[in-house]
Design an enzyme around this catalytic site. Sequence first.
Site, PDB file in Angstrom:
ATOM      1  N   ARG A  78      19.774  52.914 -16.740  1.00 56.75           N
ATOM      2  CA  ARG A  78      20.940  53.578 -17.344  1.00 56.75           C
ATOM      3  C   ARG A  78      22.234  52.874 -16.954  1.00 56.75           C
ATOM      4  O   ARG A  78      23.273  53.054 -17.582  1.00 56.75           O
ATOM      5  CB  ARG A  78      20.961  55.070 -16.976  1.00 56.75           C
ATOM      6  CG  ARG A  78      22.050  55.844 -17.679  1.00 56.75           C
ATOM      7  CD  ARG A  78      21.776  57.337 -17.860  1.00 56.75           C
ATOM      8  NE  ARG A  78      20.993  57.953 -16.821  1.00 56.75           N
ATOM      9  CZ  ARG A  78      21.427  58.243 -15.597  1.00 56.75           C
ATOM     10  NH1 ARG A  78      22.672  57.967 -15.251  1.00 56.75           N
ATOM     11  NH2 ARG A  78      20.626  58.798 -14.716  1.00 56.75           N
ATOM     12  N   TYR A 132      34.081  57.217 -41.611  1.00 57.25           N
ATOM     13  CA  TYR A 132      32.674  57.600 -41.764  1.00 57.25           C
ATOM     14  C   TYR A 132      32.553  59.119 -41.545  1.00 57.25           C
ATOM     15  O   TYR A 132      33.226  59.673 -40.663  1.00 57.25           O
ATOM     16  CB  TYR A 132      31.850  56.811 -40.738  1.00 57.25           C
ATOM     17  CG  TYR A 132      30.440  57.300 -40.608  1.00 57.25           C
ATOM     18  CD1 TYR A 132      29.553  57.177 -41.665  1.00 57.25           C
ATOM     19  CD2 TYR A 132      29.999  57.893 -39.434  1.00 57.25           C
ATOM     20  CE1 TYR A 132      28.255  57.646 -41.552  1.00 57.25           C
ATOM     21  CE2 TYR A 132      28.699  58.359 -39.310  1.00 57.25           C
ATOM     22  CZ  TYR A 132      27.837  58.236 -40.375  1.00 57.25           C
ATOM     23  OH  TYR A 132      26.558  58.705 -40.256  1.00 57.25           O
ATOM     24  N   ASP A 197      37.239  50.473 -36.498  1.00 53.08           N
ATOM     25  CA  ASP A 197      35.807  50.450 -36.795  1.00 53.08           C
ATOM     26  C   ASP A 197      35.571  49.287 -37.753  1.00 53.08           C
ATOM     27  O   ASP A 197      36.017  49.314 -38.903  1.00 53.08           O
ATOM     28  CB  ASP A 197      35.384  51.795 -37.409  1.00 53.08           C
ATOM     29  CG  ASP A 197      33.875  51.882 -37.629  1.00 53.08           C
ATOM     30  OD1 ASP A 197      33.261  50.844 -37.945  1.00 53.08           O
ATOM     31  OD2 ASP A 197      33.315  52.992 -37.515  1.00 53.08           O
ATOM     32  N   LYS A 222      23.958  48.906 -38.725  1.00 50.61           N
ATOM     33  CA  LYS A 222      24.231  48.412 -40.074  1.00 50.61           C
ATOM     34  C   LYS A 222      24.070  46.878 -40.097  1.00 50.61           C
ATOM     35  O   LYS A 222      22.967  46.396 -39.963  1.00 50.61           O
ATOM     36  CB  LYS A 222      25.618  48.876 -40.508  1.00 50.61           C
ATOM     37  CG  LYS A 222      25.902  50.368 -40.198  1.00 50.61           C
ATOM     38  CD  LYS A 222      25.060  51.334 -40.984  1.00 50.61           C
ATOM     39  CE  LYS A 222      25.175  52.789 -40.523  1.00 50.61           C
ATOM     40  NZ  LYS A 222      26.498  53.335 -40.394  1.00 50.61           N
TER      41      LYS A 222
END
Length: 401
Positions: A78, A132, A197, A222
């Site tokens: 982590r 988005y 973004d 994407k």
Amino acid sequence: MDTSMDAFASDASAAPTRALATEAVHAGRDDLAELGLHAPPLDLSTTYPSYDTRAEAARIDEFAATGARPDGPPVYARLDNPTTGRFETALARLEGTDSAVAFASGMAALSAVLLSRASLGLRHVVAVRPLYGCSDHLLNAGLLGTEVTWTDPAGVADAIRPDTGLVMVETPANPTLAEVDVRALAHACGSVPLLVDNTFATPVLQRPAELGARIVLHSATKYLGGHGDVMGGVVACDEEFARGLRQVRFATGGVLHPLAGYLLLRGLSTLPVRVRAASATAAELVRRLTVDPRIARVHYPRIGGAMVAFEVYGDPHDVIAGVRLITPAVSLGSVDTLIQHPASISHRIVDASDRRSGGISDRLLRMSVGLEDVEDLWRDLTQALSAGPVQAPRREPAARA
Ligand SMILES: *Cc1c(COP(=O)(O)O)cnc(C)c1O
């Protein structure tokens, strides 16, 4: 398209400048020959052995104090992972930033940015629509205890308050492909970090950090992954901001799986050729759609790209039901072409009135152009645009076993 974007403009750092296409296949892999490897190693360890507890305690203290990537083994997955680290190094090179920090998804990446600012008491966000759908929702619902002021780019300077921790835009925006002048906006933000973004443009078409954005966010799901088979998010930024993000990631756990890190690094190597090929096809489809009498309006950004949006005179649901080669599905940036209806799917979670104020018409369709032949795509699109309501008979979903 501005061909000077091909030359990878580095800042004051002493590293030799290499073109974007070269970085795409070499960045994050500089040590491989020395290791006697050609493909990057995939490290799936969740923990790392250490017989020297004092040294390990010192590394944990160091991370808690600074958020710098640990030297040597990561202690626990982590905290850090070497394979994911290669992807982070490569993406930072492509975006022209010091650092990058990867997350389990684009939304996990945005959440970490918001939490990192909120932890400093900076809970106010200024944002420009459209974003988005889920980013809009996360801000508008205040799920992370932040408060948002929506404005247009010209209103950003006036919307900034003493507790503003972030200004957020997408350009080209999802789903209308509206563009923002990043350089002018960065100026208007003053000392408040500007987040761009960059999911739609990718560093192939636009590097917001060079235009003054402090934070560049991607849904790596994407174009960076590029094959529709990996979910991830990444933030490219200066090392100081990255340190805060690594501490948030460690504490909240939105880590990228190392296999996803491996696939994203591989995806980056073909990013420039994929984006350029799909963009050329998209530009040709835009030329044909623009003169098509069935189309009311075409949205295509000045910087180009492989995303196309258009408003139809007919029923957009009939177009979705009529495609055969093109896949009717949310998401974007894969090798194959996808189409979806934002008002029903990607931006469903945004109130109808907020959708409208963001310029998202109910007749808008958003298409992510892939790598198929342009004539095959046009044949499918043009028959779908002529499709009537009887084209796709409804079938009951098969009962699940
Ligand atoms: C998909 C998307 C996101 C969210 O990313 P996930 O990887 O799905 O969490 C954020 N911004 C834009 C522009 C997107 O298209």
